[in-house]
Enzyme design. Structure first.
Site, PDB file in Angstrom:
ATOM      1  N   ASN A 185      33.871  39.737  35.932  1.00 24.82           N
ATOM      2  CA  ASN A 185      33.003  40.247  36.994  1.00 24.82           C
ATOM      3  C   ASN A 185      32.669  41.718  36.747  1.00 24.82           C
ATOM      4  O   ASN A 185      33.097  42.299  35.755  1.00 24.82           O
ATOM      5  CB  ASN A 185      33.666  40.044  38.358  1.00 24.82           C
ATOM      6  N   ASP A 235      38.956  34.527  40.754  1.00 27.58           N
ATOM      7  CA  ASP A 235      39.619  33.547  41.618  1.00 27.58           C
ATOM      8  C   ASP A 235      39.931  32.252  40.866  1.00 27.58           C
ATOM      9  O   ASP A 235      40.894  31.578  41.168  1.00 27.58           O
ATOM     10  CB  ASP A 235      38.740  33.235  42.829  1.00 27.58           C
ATOM     11  N   PRO A 260      46.468  32.397  40.287  1.00 26.25           N
ATOM     12  CA  PRO A 260      47.463  32.851  41.267  1.00 26.25           C
ATOM     13  C   PRO A 260      46.928  34.063  42.026  1.00 26.25           C
ATOM     14  O   PRO A 260      46.161  34.849  41.468  1.00 26.25           O
ATOM     15  CB  PRO A 260      48.659  33.243  40.400  1.00 26.25           C
ATOM     16  N   ASP A 261      47.308  34.197  43.286  1.00 31.88           N
ATOM     17  CA  ASP A 261      46.948  35.386  44.064  1.00 31.88           C
ATOM     18  C   ASP A 261      48.056  36.419  43.848  1.00 31.88           C
ATOM     19  O   ASP A 261      49.173  36.280  44.377  1.00 31.88           O
ATOM     20  CB  ASP A 261      46.805  35.026  45.550  1.00 31.88           C
ATOM     21  N   PHE A 306      42.907  45.451  48.591  1.00 27.32           N
ATOM     22  CA  PHE A 306      41.510  45.855  48.667  1.00 27.32           C
ATOM     23  C   PHE A 306      40.685  44.615  48.986  1.00 27.32           C
ATOM     24  O   PHE A 306      41.056  43.509  48.585  1.00 27.32           O
ATOM     25  CB  PHE A 306      41.038  46.458  47.344  1.00 27.32           C
ATOM     26  N   LYS A 343      46.893  37.776  53.537  1.00 25.90           N
ATOM     27  CA  LYS A 343      47.709  38.305  52.433  1.00 25.90           C
ATOM     28  C   LYS A 343      49.082  38.780  52.922  1.00 25.90           C
ATOM     29  O   LYS A 343      49.959  39.062  52.112  1.00 25.90           O
ATOM     30  CB  LYS A 343      46.992  39.467  51.742  1.00 25.90           C
TER      31      LYS A 343
END
Ligand code: CTP
Length: 412
Positions: free
Chosen positions: A213, A282, A310-311, A332, A350
């Site tokens: 990105n 993502d 994974p986050d 963020f 989160k």
């Protein structure tokens, strides 16, 4: 570019070939908004002229304690009283020895001795041959200068003008400029270890292509710099970005989200603060082809299946909650619309105490930004400013919060 606005710096030059770098340093200090008063020893004048330094600092240079321009005949008092800091660059081995002994038979050492030590800090950028640097006498003098309250800015390593290679070169002008700016920043995170993720991730499809990105990593790198300037020990886990590592920051380069998670988990063990600025992809391709995916001539595009990454932030925050909860996690949110609503949802999802929202397309790649700080109690806006300025404000905010958190723990 005004990080030294309002600061008056006495820049002292002593005899060494690194005087040529002092010209560039002087220019850098002036560009950052400082007023610079150059003072040169007789030795320094052998290497660079006072005219050069006068032109760059836009002020007459002082070279003698008998300078008749000062009405009271006391340049050592007048010059040292006006300064916010005295920076000796280059500082020769001989000048260090003179400082240690408190000698005062020429203007520069005299004004260093005469300076009010509580209000006028002395910064030293040594410059000498590697053998002179390694000599026990020099090392002893360094230790004594530090004990006497001077700030030693360290030396560089590499090729030296004498043809030898090793430690003892003066730091480069941009490094000294950074260190001078950092010196004036409040040490709000002294003793803290800060972990930051930054940049995009790159999820390979085959050896040639992948998805990524537009994140430039600038905000995360600015926060790393601000945290380092605030006295923290900083580890920066960076995706593929073309940015220079901020001075004094430990950088770990990664490509994919899974690599970023692994590196972050390893560093999080010992961190006090975790700031996730990375724009983590993502999804990643479910399969990574070993060879370039070729057209097969049918005109049909290949079907690419994605799996979720994974986050990283949620994983680290969960781990922190499960243990002592001593790690303060900051997220963020890059959104394209409805910033407040999305940011609120993300804060809850989160499981973190602080979320920083920004409009992605208005921030990516830019040098400035505007932020929205959101916690359980509400939102606060940080108006548009340079990313470094915003990073400093964010660091101050986090320092306040972890201070408050500590007090809460103490009184519980
Ligand atoms: N983040 C992360 N790991 C991911 C995705 C996001 O650590 N796999 C972190 C980011 O670094 C950021 C925060 O989570 O601090 C929010 O990232 P963002 O991309 O804005 O949100 P997402 O969680 O991806 O949610 P959405 O795609 O719905 O906006």
């Amino acid at each position: 570019m005004n990080d030294l606005a309002g600061k008056h710096i006495v820049l002292g030059l002593t005899g060494g070939i690194a005087c040529y770098k002092a010209a560039q340093l002087c220019r850098g200090l002036v560009k950052e908004g400082a007023t610079v008063q150059v003072v040169m020893t007789e030795g320094a004048e052998q290497f660079i002229t006072a005219v050069t330094m006068q032109a760059l600092s836009n002020r007459p240079v002082y070279t003698s304690q008998w300078d008749a321009r000062e009405p009271n005949g006391m340049p050592h008092i007048n010059l040292s009283r006006e300064a916010d800091a005295i920076l000796i660059a280059p500082c020769s081995a001989d000048f260090m020895a003179r400082l240690v002994q408190g000698r005062s038979d020429e203007l520069l050492s005299l004004l260093c001795l005469a300076r009010p030590r509580d209000t006028v800090p002395l910064l030293i950028a040594p410059a000498m041959n590697r053998e002179m640097w390694a000599h026990p006498a020099t090392q002893r003098n360094m230790a004594q200068l530090a004990a006497d309250g001077a700030t030693l800015l360290g030396v560089g390593s590499g090729w030296q003008a004498c043809g030898e290679t090793g430690d003892g070169r003066m730091l480069e002008p941009d490094q000294l400029l950074h260190d001078t700016i950092a010196f004036f920043q409040p040490k709000l995170l002294a003793g803290k270890r800060v972990l930051i993720t930054a940049g995009p991730t790159f999820e390979a499809l085959d050896p040639i292509r992948g998805i990524t990105n537009h994140s430039s990593g600038k905000m995360g790198f600015a926060i790393a710099r601000a945290a380092q300037e605030a006295g923290a020990e900083v580890a920066l886990v960076a995706g593929p970005v073309a940015l220079a590592t901020p001075r004094g920051v430990r950088r770990i380069d990664v490509q994919s989200a899974r690599q970023m998670l692994q590196a972050t988990e390893a560093q999080a063990q010992s961190a006090h603060v975790f700031i996730a600025t990375a724009a983590v992809a993502d999804w990643r391709p479910a399969e990574q082809a070993g060879q370039k995916i070729k057209k097969d001539g049918s005109g049909d595009a290949p079907t690419i299946r994605f799996v979720e990454n994974p986050d990283i932030l949620a994983t680290i925050a969960r781990g922190a909650r499960a243990t002592s909860g001593a790690l303060f996690c900051v997220g963020f949110a890059a959104e394209s619309h409805d910033l407040l609503a999305h940011a609120k949802a993300k804060l809850a999802r989160k499981g973190i105490p602080l979320l920083v929202g920004n409009i992605g397309p208005a921030a990516f790649g830019q040098d400035d930004n505007q932020l929205l700080l959101l916690d359980a109690h509400g939102a606060r806006e940080l108006p548009r400013a340079s990313k470094l300025e915003l990073a400093r404000q964010l660091v101050a905010d986090i320092a306040r919060r972890i201070g408050a958190q500590r007090q809460q723990h103490a009184s519980a």
